[in-house]
Design a protein around this motif. Structure first.
Motif, PDB file in Angstrom:
ATOM      1  N   UNK A 189      10.276 -12.149  -7.325  1.00  0.00           N
ATOM      2  CA  UNK A 189       8.895 -12.599  -7.493  1.00  0.00           C
ATOM      3  C   UNK A 189       8.014 -11.522  -8.106  1.00  0.00           C
ATOM      4  N   UNK A 190       8.234 -10.278  -7.710  1.00  0.00           N
ATOM      5  CA  UNK A 190       7.461  -9.172  -8.291  1.00  0.00           C
ATOM      6  C   UNK A 190       7.835  -8.992  -9.756  1.00  0.00           C
ATOM      7  N   UNK A 194       3.845 -10.529  -1.427  1.00  0.00           N
ATOM      8  CA  UNK A 194       4.906  -9.774  -2.107  1.00  0.00           C
ATOM      9  C   UNK A 194       4.291  -8.764  -3.071  1.00  0.00           C
ATOM     10  N   UNK A 195       3.290  -9.211  -3.818  1.00  0.00           N
ATOM     11  CA  UNK A 195       2.639  -8.332  -4.788  1.00  0.00           C
ATOM     12  C   UNK A 195       1.955  -7.157  -4.096  1.00  0.00           C
ATOM     13  N   UNK A 209       1.826  -1.403  -2.554  1.00  0.00           N
ATOM     14  CA  UNK A 209       1.734  -0.400  -1.491  1.00  0.00           C
ATOM     15  C   UNK A 209       2.907   0.567  -1.549  1.00  0.00           C
ATOM     16  N   UNK A 210       4.100   0.084  -1.890  1.00  0.00           N
ATOM     17  CA  UNK A 210       5.256   0.985  -1.958  1.00  0.00           C
ATOM     18  C   UNK A 210       5.216   1.840  -3.228  1.00  0.00           C
ATOM     19  N   UNK A 211       4.579   1.332  -4.273  1.00  0.00           N
ATOM     20  CA  UNK A 211       4.487   2.116  -5.511  1.00  0.00           C
ATOM     21  C   UNK A 211       3.506   3.268  -5.378  1.00  0.00           C
ATOM     22  N   UNK A 212       2.432   3.078  -4.620  1.00  0.00           N
ATOM     23  CA  UNK A 212       1.434   4.131  -4.456  1.00  0.00           C
ATOM     24  C   UNK A 212       1.826   5.130  -3.389  1.00  0.00           C
ATOM     25  N   UNK A 213       2.702   4.729  -2.488  1.00  0.00           N
ATOM     26  CA  UNK A 213       3.086   5.642  -1.390  1.00  0.00           C
ATOM     27  C   UNK A 213       4.104   6.655  -1.830  1.00  0.00           C
TER      28      UNK A 213
END
Length: 106
Positions: free
Chosen positions: A69-70, A96-97, A102-106
């Motif tokens: 989905x992403x 999902x988005x 959140x995982x990309x910025x962390x």
């Protein structure tokens, strides 16, 4: 009624009625899952197939559907179309988005 100790090693509490662990560990397992359970990694082939064909192959796990989905989002598809493809609500696609961001910025 007999009391049993909690099955979690080191827990001094008694098990909740009709269960094998205490109330605290039952709630933790319900919220966070079993820490000893092995989690499968998403299959990149299934994800790529879903993105290419615009339909999910049989047996996709929830993590694979979220990843596909992403990827469909990155291709510019709206949430309503992605929701239709995976038979979920548009709100699920939005979650999902958000999780992906959140995982990309962390």
């Amino acid at each position: 009624m007999t009391t049993r100790p909690c099955r979690i090693t080191g827990c001094p509490r008694n098990a909740a009625p009709h269960y094998r662990m205490c109330h605290t560990h039952r709630c933790r397992q319900w919220r966070f899952g079993n820490p000893h359970q092995k989690h499968a990694t998403p299959d990149p082939i299934a994800i790529d197939t879903a993105v290419r064909d615009r339909r999910p192959p049989a047996g996709m796990t929830p993590k694979e559907r979220a990843a596909a989905g992403v990827q469909l989002t990155n291709l510019g598809l709206p949430a309503s179309e992605i929701a239709r493809i995976f038979a979920v609500t548009p709100r699920t696609v939005t979650r999902w988005r958000a999780a992906s961001r959140a995982t990309q910025t962390a």
